[in-house]
Design an enzyme around this catalytic site. Sequence first.
Site, PDB file in Angstrom:
ATOM      1  N   SER A 135       4.994  -0.984   8.283  1.00 26.93           N
ATOM      2  CA  SER A 135       4.320   0.073   7.539  1.00 26.93           C
ATOM      3  C   SER A 135       2.922  -0.400   7.199  1.00 26.93           C
ATOM      4  CB  SER A 135       5.102   0.368   6.251  1.00 26.93           C
ATOM      5  OG  SER A 135       4.329   1.142   5.348  1.00 26.93           O
ATOM      6  N   TYR A 148       9.187  -2.336  -1.807  1.00 24.57           N
ATOM      7  CA  TYR A 148       9.011  -1.862  -0.431  1.00 24.57           C
ATOM      8  C   TYR A 148       7.905  -2.651   0.272  1.00 24.57           C
ATOM      9  CZ  TYR A 148       7.879   1.334   3.407  1.00 24.57           C
ATOM     10  OH  TYR A 148       7.620   1.875   4.642  1.00 24.57           O
TER      11      TYR A 148
END
Length: 250
Positions: A135, A148
């Site tokens: 990501s 995350y």
Amino acid sequence: MMLNNKHALVTGGGTGIGLAIAQTLAANGAEVTITGRRTEVLEAAASDSIHPLVMDVCDEASVSEGIASAVAARGPIQICVPNAGIAEGKSILKTDLEFWRNMMATNLDGAFLTIRESLKSMTQTDWGRVIAVSSIAGVRGLKGAPCYSATKHGLLGLIRSLSADYATKPYTFNALCPAYVETEIITRNVTSIMERTGLPEDKARALMTDMNPHGRLITVQEVADAALWLCGDNSGSVNGQDIRIAGGEI
């Protein structure tokens, strides 16, 4: 059909980015094993060249046994795409240990187990690609999502180390780092934002859309095409990289 006779494994391959990658690899000749925990989702995504496998990336036995069965059925895994993951933001003061460990187990432990077990057959062949779905949060801290972000930073560290370990071998290790992509995750996040803030749907959606510098959500096909490029004939010198599919995010 440049991927004829290649066996690909895509975790979390029943929906979203994983499904788009699986379909794109299959369209180019690969036999693709898709994994996930929901039988009905996997079966809905299956086709003549996309094969469902129920597997929990958080469970070591499930991963080792599942990948072994896929290899027995379709041969060595030469394209490994650890894609399964959880994308959820929570401030550190609201992050309990259960939340932290669950996300670590899925996003980081799951990728580690998937890559390790896939390499057992890949390294018996003369060509291989590991393409992790990270990501943009893996290359910069994402506000409001420290857990995350930590998992995605860790995934990049794993990929870079493996690229160094196998630098002289015919296997490459890279990570795709998309920003906000049009998937079910966006839909869930929009609902969550609306519930927490009272914002209307268009404004809740804009909070994510506007985070992408080009002012739109990224399509899953854009990510899938990047994965296909990493499998191309002239991709062997692309190794240990974070490929940012982020509309100009730097």
